[in-house]
Each structure stands twice: as C-alpha cells, then as structure tokens.
Motif scaffolding. Sequence first.
Motif: not given
Length: 326
Positions: A153-178
């Motif tokens: 929680s509190g870390e900064s995350v960049l998701v490259n390819g944020a609109s694909g199946a894995v990318g859209t999941a990664a954006v939501q989950l990273a946000r959920y984890f803070g």
Amino acid sequence: MRAVVYKRYGPPEVLQLTEVEKPTPKNNEVLIKTHATTVTSADWRVRSLNVPVGFGFISRLFFGVARPRQPILGTEIAGEIESVGKDVSQFKAGDRVFALSDTSMGCHAEYKCMPADGAVALKPPNLTYDEAAALSFGGTTALDFFRRGKLRSGESVLVNGASGAVGTAAVQLARYFGADVTGLCSSANVELVRSLGASQVIDYTKEDFTQKGESYDIIVDTAGTAPYSRCKASLKKGGRLLLVLGGLPDMLQIPWVSMTSSKQVIAGPAAGRPEDLRFLAGLAEAGAFKPVIDRRYRFEQIVEAHRYVDTGRKKGNVIITLERDD
C-alpha cells in the motif's frame, strides 16, 4: 457436443466448429455446461504460435510440435454444473460457477470437465455469466505478479498496456491494494483506464513515459514494450519490473539485474490458484472489481472473435456466449 477445434497452427480460419464426444466427469471432477467463455491473447498466441522472442521452439514442445496437442482452445469458462463425480463434496449439480483451465485449455466447448479442487469457484450472484467468464485470466495473472512483486500500500505503480484484459485487472487490483496507479494506453482508451481508478493516464501515442522524469516502485509490462533496458531509469531504488509479457533475452538478464542493482525483474508464467478465483469473486460481489468487456460474439462467430483479438486493439475482454445470459 459442439466444440471449436483446430488441427494446425495458423490464422483464425484454422478453427472449425464441429461435433466431439461429450466428456464424463471423473470421480474428483465436475462437468460444467458452458454459458460463456472468452477469447484471450493466450488463445491467439497458442493458435498462431506468435510468441515472444526465444520461445517458439519451447512452445512447440509444450503445445505440440507438428500439430496442437490440445485441439480445443479457451482458458476461461462460466456456466452451470450439470453433474459431479462421486468424490466431489464442495459442489453440486445446479451450482453456477466460473473456472480457469489455464494451459490445459479446452473451454471453447459446450461442456468442460474441471477438477473440483482446481480453479473453480461459485459465480458472484451480481455478475452475469459473461462477466464471470472474464474474471479469471486477467485477474489471476495480475494477482500472481503483484504477489511475486510484493506490492505494498502506498507504492506507485505504472501499468503498461492498461486497457487489455490483464491491464484493466492490474489497474483495479493495484488501486484496491492501496497503490497510486498510472495507466499507459492509447488515446482511445484514456477515459476507460481513468474510470478504473488510475490517478494518472499517459497516452503513449503522445508521450514517452521514460522521458517524463517520473519513477515508480513497480512497472507492470503487459504489452511487451517496456523491457528493463528501456525502463530501468523509471524504476525507483528497490523497484520491480513485472514482465507479464517478455522474451527469452529479457528473462536471461534477470540474475544480472539482481546482482548489479537494487532493482528486480520478475517474469515467468502466472499461476491461477483456486484461492485467487475465490478472492476475485469476493471483490466482484463487493463491487471492488469488475472485468471490462469489449465485445460479445456468438459461439458460431468465434473465428470473427479471433480476428478481432488478433488486431491487438481489444479493450479488456472478448466474450463468447453459448447460452442466453441470466
């Protein structure tokens, strides 16, 4: 039963809708009647053998040298359990479930047998079969990489390819984890990625993220366009590059990166664990995670669906429907 099979590697046209024998569940298996499945980037790569650099021969050894060892593609499924083996106690006929078959594939069929103790979970009641079918592939991949990357929680995350199946999941989950999430995508998908919880969105057609002077604790590369050589200056001290899509040369440098810097490169196949499916189901039921659906196709249109996935421009998930949704 009907299934989509392919007998040689190649373009979408190698796929054929045909009749095959309906499977019978073993003692520890459940038989799922398919309501919805998906066409993922994994299906495209296995069908065409268009794989990252260095993995062509290895892929043939795994999936079949001269022809496909498993003639039915598909890694995700949602449907209703029709019957269970005699040793199964955790599920019963009539249960609505979703499942991930991973590298064993076989989900592009009207029925699919799955181990009851495998990656099978009850469908969240607030999700349609279409949505439930799209929970697994992107969600479990992102979860596995965040687990290996020790996201905090509190870390900064960049998701490259944020609109694909894995990318859209990664954006939501990273946000959920803070985490504080930045998404990297094309102009057409900026608003989508922002709506998923990214605090910043970079349009790669207009800006190069490596030239912005920003650095991140974690960079998730789902597109194969951010190898360590390109983004090492954009990783903070102790930063981790999660290579969801990377070639053999990228993986061979992992030990060297660890020995010569404070940074890490994490790569390799993601593991879809049963507990991850149940975790995703809980998030989806609570409204904290929802798979993005781009297009839906009927079972008879699966060649057309593959053609679309082959373009590399899908947003989130492409759904194949076999039954009227609930």
